[in-house]
Design an enzyme around this catalytic site. Structure first.
Site, short mmCIF file in Angstrom:
data_model
loop_
_atom_site.label_atom_id
_atom_site.label_comp_id
_atom_site.label_asym_id
_atom_site.label_seq_id
_atom_site.Cartn_x
_atom_site.Cartn_y
_atom_site.Cartn_z
CE LYS A 36 -0.24 0.50 4.93
NZ LYS A 36 0.31 1.82 5.12
CG HIS A 55 0.32 -5.34 8.14
ND1 HIS A 55 0.28 -4.02 7.81
CD2 HIS A 55 0.38 -5.37 9.49
CE1 HIS A 55 0.33 -3.28 8.90
NE2 HIS A 55 0.38 -4.07 9.94
CE LYS A 59 -2.33 -6.24 12.65
NZ LYS A 59 -1.02 -6.27 13.30
CD GLU A 61 -0.29 2.79 14.65
OE1 GLU A 61 0.46 1.85 14.40
OE2 GLU A 61 -0.48 3.73 13.87
CG HIS A 107 -4.18 -1.19 7.93
ND1 HIS A 107 -3.74 -2.06 6.96
CD2 HIS A 107 -3.08 -0.47 8.29
CE1 HIS A 107 -2.45 -1.89 6.76
NE2 HIS A 107 -2.03 -0.92 7.54
CE LYS A 110 1.19 6.39 12.39
NZ LYS A 110 1.12 4.94 12.31
C1 BG6 Z 1 1.19 0.37 8.67
C2 BG6 Z 1 1.07 1.86 8.73
O1 BG6 Z 1 0.57 -0.11 7.51
O2 BG6 Z 1 0.57 -0.20 9.80
C3 BG6 Z 1 1.71 2.37 9.99
O3 BG6 Z 1 1.71 2.44 7.58
C4 BG6 Z 1 1.15 1.66 11.21
O4 BG6 Z 1 1.55 3.78 10.09
C5 BG6 Z 1 1.18 0.16 11.03
O5 BG6 Z 1 1.89 2.03 12.33
C6 BG6 Z 1 0.46 -0.55 12.14
O6 BG6 Z 1 0.61 -1.93 11.99
P1 BG6 Z 1 0.71 -2.91 13.24
O7 BG6 Z 1 0.66 -4.27 12.65
O8 BG6 Z 1 2.01 -2.59 13.91
O9 BG6 Z 1 -0.46 -2.58 14.10
#
Ligand code: BG6
Length: 488
Positions: free
Chosen positions: A156, A186, A190, A224, A248, A334
């Site tokens: 992406k 991704h 999960k 996050e 996501h 963030k």
């Molecule tokens: C990524 C984003 O795809 O996913 C990031 O670009 C983000 O900004 C991350 O922090 C979060 O993924 P995970 O698996 O660590 O929750």
């Protein structure tokens, strides 16, 4: 060349063909943190077929240089140890072509390795490159004849709006058929994402109440604590909506909201996901809170007047028979107070008149079903129960399950590992289709054309104050009133 991905379940049970994998962006951050350690773990777990991995990037390395680079990546990020014999076998499968050596050099190395493997060799190209570089790599692959017998994994973002997504898909389809393309998200790799399907469709208990009659609202919340780190150049142009929401959170929403597929196979699941996206209400600016953490403008590389959002919360609806009128609240950002990835389903409350005043019925909100999308997933069902003793006093109680309790966490594949494996199998179930992604960009149009101003929020908070108006009269589940139970 836009066609539906084919049903490839049969390849899941037949052994995988030998592969030559070309890793574009082989010395980048993703390769170091996830892809090289992930490939090593797949090899450890016996899931990698006979495979040669050709790294390529702008860095001036040779095979040995790339092997030491990979070793460093494993030392820092491999989760399951790096025994010498396993490393020796893995490192001998690694090769490197520097981009400055020219395209022909890459084609030559791929041909030599295919010859060495012999027989029917499949190709897998992993494009871990900046979005602007991807179309050119795709065209080069076509020119070099490397698109034949190949699958391609795309990282992406898949465009930044409808027009750019259509353009990118057209470029891809000029070289690859849709059945060859694996757009990676991704979050869908999960373990917990697929467990949503198992939970919903393998049990008789919940599906009958999985609808507007019984569900009051749904939250998908992915705060996050991380900041942007060294990704400012990417993030400034992207922001939280494009980085996280489209890729996501909406994908997870589709698993949560879709109708039962006719079979657990990619085409049926893809169709049901796309129906959810088609029914998604357009994302209206008045239903969105954009935020920027205080101090973002001082980060090196950020424009003095940047309007990039580091936080986004929104309310949307899915206008179909199952969900009409049920609000879906999505939030991510963030530098927030906690890191979490939850889906929380609030059930409608019953009439409470029979309970005496002061009994506590309803005092802690509605009953909830909560999925934790952590790699080792957890689940909780909360409900009211009677406090022991005289009279009728009610407390919120919960049934909880954690994957750790099964003793099977060693079988876990990290999201990237699982998705690379699925792409080698040709299984599209967990990947995003051209139609799905274009529909999401189309639904995003009102917001992208007229974004509300960014509001500041203090680092370590839950976002700007306006998030409470957005969701009223409901309330955000996070921070949890009661934490997850941990096994004693
Ligand atoms: C990524 C984003 O795809 O996913 C990031 O670009 C983000 O900004 C991350 O922090 C979060 O993924 P995970 O698996 O660590 O929750």
């Amino acid at each position: 060349m836009r066609s539906e991905p084919t049903d490839v379940n049969s390849s899941l049970i037949s052994p995988l063909r030998p592969h030559v994998m070309v890793l574009f962006g082989a010395t980048g951050d993703l390769a170091r943190r996830k892809l090289l350690p992930g490939l090593f773990h797949l090899a450890q777990a016996g899931l990698l077929p006979e495979c040669r991995i050709v790294g390529t990037s702008l860095d001036d390395l040779d095979d040995d240089g790339f092997r030491s680079y990979a070793r460093g990546a494993l030392d820092d990020f491999a989760h399951h140890g790096v025994p010498d014999d396993e490393w020796d076998a893995f490192s001998s499968s690694l090769f490197y072509v520097c981009q400055s050596d020219g395209d022909e050099a890459l084609a030559k190395v791929v041909a030599e390795l295919e010859h060495e493997l012999g027989g029917d060799v499949a190709r897998l190209h992993y494009l871990s490159v900046p979005p602007a570089a991807a179309p050119e790599v795709v065209q080069r692959l076509g020119k070099l004849g490397l698109a034949e017998r190949a699958r391609i994994i795309m990282e992406k973002p898949f465009g930044t709006d409808l027009a750019s997504a259509v353009k990118l898909n057209n470029t891809l389809h000029a070289t690859f058929d849709e059945s060859q393309i694996f757009r990676i998200d991704h979050f869908l790799g999960k373990e917990a994402a697929l467990n949503i399907l198992a939970f919903r469709f393998a049990n008789g208990l919940f599906e009958p109440i999985w609808n507007r009659q019984h569900i009051a609202h749904v939250q998908i919340d992915v705060p996050e604590t991380l900041s942007i780190g060294n990704r400012i150049a990417f993030y400034e142009k992207t922001g939280a909506y494009r980085d996280m929401m489209v890729n996501h959170l909406f994908q997870v929403l589709a698993f949560m909201a879709m109708e039962p597929p006719t079979a657990l196979e990619p085409r049926s699941i893809g169709e049901e996901k796309n129906k959810v996206f088609r029914s998604l209400s357009p994302i209206e600016p008045s239903q969105v809170v954009r935020g920027q953490y205080e101090g973002y403008l001082d980060e090196p590389g950020v424009g003095a007047h940047s309007e990039t959002e580091t936080f986004i919360a929104l309310r949307c609806e899915i206008d179909n028979w199952r969900w009409a009128g049920v609000p879906f609240y999505l939030r991510t950002g963030k530098r927030m107070a906690q890191g979490a990835r939850i889906i929380s389903i609030a059930f409608r409350e019953p009439p409470k008149s029979m309970f005496p005043i002061g009994s506590g019925v309803g005092a802690h909100g509605p009953d909830h079903l909560t999925f934790d999308l952590a790699d080792a997933s957890r689940l909780s069902l909360s409900f009211y129960g009677k406090r022991p003793g005289p009279g009728m006093r009610l407390d919120k109680q919960s049934l909880q399950f954690s994957l750790h309790e099964t003793g099977r966490t060693t079988d876990l594949l990290e999201a990237y590992e699982r998705l690379i494996y699925d792409a080698m199998c040709g299984d599209h179930t967990l990947f995003t289709s051209a139609e799905g992604i274009e529909k999401l960009w189309e639904r995003s149009k009102p917001l992208l054309e007229n974004p509300p101003p960014v509001r500041p929020y203090p680092p370590g908070s839950w976002g700007p104050n306006a998030i409470h108006q957005l969701i009223a009269p409901d309330a955000w589940r996070l921070p949890f009133e009661r934490g997850w139970r941990t096994a004693s």
